[in-house]
Design a protein around this motif. Structure first.
Motif, PDB file in Angstrom:
ATOM      1  N   ALA A   1       0.835  -1.208   0.000  1.00 32.34           N
ATOM      2  CA  ALA A   1       0.000   0.000   0.000  1.00 32.34           C
ATOM      3  C   ALA A   1       0.869   1.258   0.000  1.00 32.34           C
ATOM      4  O   ALA A   1       0.592   2.226  -0.722  1.00 32.34           O
ATOM      5  N   LYS A   2       1.914   1.236   0.785  1.00 30.50           N
ATOM      6  CA  LYS A   2       2.828   2.392   0.837  1.00 30.50           C
ATOM      7  C   LYS A   2       3.507   2.596  -0.513  1.00 30.50           C
ATOM      8  O   LYS A   2       3.621   3.728  -1.013  1.00 30.50           O
ATOM      9  N   GLU A   3       3.939   1.508  -1.121  1.00 30.35           N
ATOM     10  CA  GLU A   3       4.625   1.588  -2.412  1.00 30.35           C
ATOM     11  C   GLU A   3       3.703   2.101  -3.515  1.00 30.35           C
ATOM     12  O   GLU A   3       4.154   2.722  -4.474  1.00 30.35           O
ATOM     13  N   TYR A   4       2.400   1.853  -3.369  1.00 27.17           N
ATOM     14  CA  TYR A   4       1.440   2.246  -4.406  1.00 27.17           C
ATOM     15  C   TYR A   4       0.733   3.559  -4.106  1.00 27.17           C
ATOM     16  O   TYR A   4      -0.201   3.924  -4.814  1.00 27.17           O
ATOM     17  N   GLY A   5       1.137   4.256  -3.062  1.00 25.11           N
ATOM     18  CA  GLY A   5       0.615   5.598  -2.895  1.00 25.11           C
ATOM     19  C   GLY A   5      -0.057   5.959  -1.590  1.00 25.11           C
ATOM     20  O   GLY A   5      -0.380   7.124  -1.369  1.00 25.11           O
ATOM     21  N   ALA A   6      -0.302   4.995  -0.704  1.00 26.71           N
ATOM     22  CA  ALA A   6      -0.877   5.343   0.598  1.00 26.71           C
ATOM     23  C   ALA A   6       0.182   6.075   1.426  1.00 26.71           C
ATOM     24  O   ALA A   6       1.342   5.664   1.457  1.00 26.71           O
ATOM     25  N   GLU A   7      -0.207   7.141   2.081  1.00 28.09           N
ATOM     26  CA  GLU A   7       0.756   7.949   2.833  1.00 28.09           C
ATOM     27  C   GLU A   7       0.856   7.526   4.293  1.00 28.09           C
ATOM     28  O   GLU A   7       1.895   7.098   4.768  1.00 28.09           O
ATOM     29  N   ARG A   8      -0.237   7.661   5.014  1.00 29.50           N
ATOM     30  CA  ARG A   8      -0.226   7.383   6.457  1.00 29.50           C
ATOM     31  C   ARG A   8      -0.758   5.972   6.685  1.00 29.50           C
ATOM     32  O   ARG A   8      -1.962   5.731   6.618  1.00 29.50           O
ATOM     33  N   VAL A   9       0.168   5.047   6.926  1.00 29.63           N
ATOM     34  CA  VAL A   9      -0.193   3.632   7.084  1.00 29.63           C
ATOM     35  C   VAL A   9       0.201   3.174   8.482  1.00 29.63           C
ATOM     36  O   VAL A   9       1.310   3.461   8.952  1.00 29.63           O
ATOM     37  N   LEU A  10      -0.692   2.432   9.127  1.00 25.30           N
ATOM     38  CA  LEU A  10      -0.445   1.895  10.473  1.00 25.30           C
ATOM     39  C   LEU A  10      -0.756   0.407  10.488  1.00 25.30           C
ATOM     40  O   LEU A  10      -1.769  -0.029   9.929  1.00 25.30           O
ATOM     41  N   VAL A  11       0.112  -0.369  11.136  1.00 23.03           N
ATOM     42  CA  VAL A  11      -0.123  -1.796  11.354  1.00 23.03           C
ATOM     43  C   VAL A  11      -0.341  -2.021  12.847  1.00 23.03           C
ATOM     44  O   VAL A  11       0.466  -1.582  13.669  1.00 23.03           O
ATOM     45  N   LEU A  12      -1.424  -2.717  13.192  1.00 29.28           N
ATOM     46  CA  LEU A  12      -1.717  -3.064  14.575  1.00 29.28           C
ATOM     47  C   LEU A  12      -1.567  -4.566  14.759  1.00 29.28           C
ATOM     48  O   LEU A  12      -2.193  -5.350  14.039  1.00 29.28           O
ATOM     49  N   GLU A  13      -0.745  -4.980  15.704  1.00 26.09           N
ATOM     50  CA  GLU A  13      -0.495  -6.398  15.976  1.00 26.09           C
ATOM     51  C   GLU A  13      -0.698  -6.672  17.460  1.00 26.09           C
ATOM     52  O   GLU A  13      -0.138  -5.980  18.304  1.00 26.09           O
ATOM     53  N   ARG A  14      -1.493  -7.674  17.771  1.00 24.48           N
ATOM     54  CA  ARG A  14      -1.807  -7.917  19.183  1.00 24.48           C
ATOM     55  C   ARG A  14      -0.696  -8.653  19.936  1.00 24.48           C
ATOM     56  O   ARG A  14      -0.621  -8.591  21.153  1.00 24.48           O
ATOM     57  N   GLU A  15       0.171  -9.368  19.218  1.00 13.80           N
ATOM     58  CA  GLU A  15       1.262 -10.080  19.892  1.00 13.80           C
ATOM     59  C   GLU A  15       2.424  -9.115  20.151  1.00 13.80           C
ATOM     60  O   GLU A  15       2.418  -7.974  19.702  1.00 13.80           O
ATOM     61  N   PHE A  16       3.461  -9.608  20.843  1.00 12.61           N
ATOM     62  CA  PHE A  16       4.568  -8.728  21.211  1.00 12.61           C
ATOM     63  C   PHE A  16       5.577  -8.541  20.083  1.00 12.61           C
ATOM     64  O   PHE A  16       6.484  -7.722  20.176  1.00 12.61           O
ATOM     65  N   GLU A  17       5.412  -9.310  18.982  1.00  6.79           N
ATOM     66  CA  GLU A  17       6.313  -9.174  17.846  1.00  6.79           C
ATOM     67  C   GLU A  17       5.543  -9.381  16.553  1.00  6.79           C
ATOM     68  O   GLU A  17       4.507 -10.049  16.526  1.00  6.79           O
ATOM     69  N   LEU A  18       6.042  -8.804  15.488  1.00  4.82           N
ATOM     70  CA  LEU A  18       5.455  -8.993  14.174  1.00  4.82           C
ATOM     71  C   LEU A  18       5.849 -10.358  13.614  1.00  4.82           C
ATOM     72  O   LEU A  18       6.855 -10.937  14.007  1.00  4.82           O
TER      73      LEU A  18
END
Length: 326
Positions: free
Chosen positions: A22-39
């Protein structure tokens, strides 16, 4: 309330690929939410190789593959939060999550749901037992061995032949356990990954097809199991029951989609909880997309990558900021 163009719920492989694309194709403000302690999601518990990444060269192990994606997130300046559990979403795409920071209230113009799946408990299998020690899921087995350096047992039967079951068998054998058999109710193994099928041959695994565990023996600890043969209608063949010694039974049970928050929002799911999406990976609610195992169930890494990239591109099209479209 903090605003984002796109919020990706789930920081597993699918979620990370979606955010990066998404970032590479033009989205500017992107957030990832992960419930565990690591991705990284469930792939964190695996160590086998065979992974390919666009962002680094070579044949990668699972940890190396995850590392390549995390580093790309950082390179793209994509914000991510771990230990962030989404508890509600409304139709205006307002997200409420709980994290170490407290209660988070976030707003997105588009959302990608990539929450993945979890293993079902023993209760989903009709097996008589005293709920003794030594009954463990395939994913927990991988976690115990590869993350905690703990062997769950020495003489093991594995019920189910999905990829997680084969990966668990491999890790058990490499750490010195005796995998006595993989028990599968159908007439062939269910693993999809070519790597899994290679492991079956390399380790000469005893795959017992058209069979099922009907009883687990042991009170303090598993001491053995009854294994019966099945006919073409999946009924137990009379007189086929056989007792086999073991101290551990590993269960590879159908994964349950983590779609609770989606269902509460009114997103349409199938009978297994998997999110139903249109051709453009959009859910039944406009502006909310989905990808990964929560849509497809367990799939190969290549297919998950393809679907995650597609969901991201379609989300950016929805935002109206698409660029570099191929």
């Amino acid at each position: 309330m903090k605003m984002y163009d796109l919020i990706v719920i789930g920081g597993g492989v699918s979620g990370m690929i979606a955010a990066i694309t998404a970032k590479e194709y033009g989205a500017e403000r992107v957030l990832v939410l992960e419930r565990e302690f690591e991705l990284g999601g469930t792939l964190n518990y695996c160590v086998h190789n065979g992974f390919k990444s666009k962002y680094t060269s070579g044949d990668l192990t699972a940890p190396e593959y995850i590392y390549s994606l995390v580093e790309k997130l950082k390179e793209c300046n994509i914000e991510y939060k771990t230990l962030a559990n989404v508890i509600s979403i409304d139709k205006d795409k307002k997200i409420t999550a709980v994290s170490e920071e407290g209660i988070l209230t976030l707003k997105a113009n588009a959302i990608i749901m990539a929450m993945g799946t979890r293993e079902r408990p023993l209760g989903y299998k009709n097996i008589l037992s005293h709920r003794c020690a030594g009954i463990v899921s395939a994913m927990s087995t991988l976690k115990l061995i590869n993350k905690r350096a703990t062997l769950p047992g020495k003489n093991v039967f594995i019920l189910g032949s999905e990829d997680t079951a084969i990966f668990a068998a491999r890790s058990l054998i490499l750490e010195g356990a005796n995998v006595k058999g993989i028990i599968e109710t159908t007439d062939k193994i269910k693993a999809k990954s070519p790597k899994s099928k290679q492991f079956v041959e390399e380790f000469n695994l005893n795959v017992m097809t058209n069979s099922r565990v009907t009883k687990v023996f042991g009170e303090g600890r598993v001491t053995g199991v009854n294994i019966s043969k099945l006919d073409k209608n999946k009924r137990i063949i009379e007189g086929s029951k056989q007792y086999m010694d073991c101290d551990t039974l590993v269960l590879s049970i159908y994964m349950k989609a983590e779609s609770g928050v989606a269902e509460e929002l009114g997103i349409i799911v199938d009978k297994y909880g998997k999110i139903l999406v249109k051709e453009d990976m959009q859910t039944s609610i406009t502006g909310i997309f989905s990808c990964g195992t929560i849509v497809s169930g367990y799939e190969t890494a290549d297919k998950i990558t393809e679907e995650s990239e597609k969901a991201a591109i379609e989300a950016v099209k929805y935002l109206g900021t698409i660029k570099n479209e191929k």
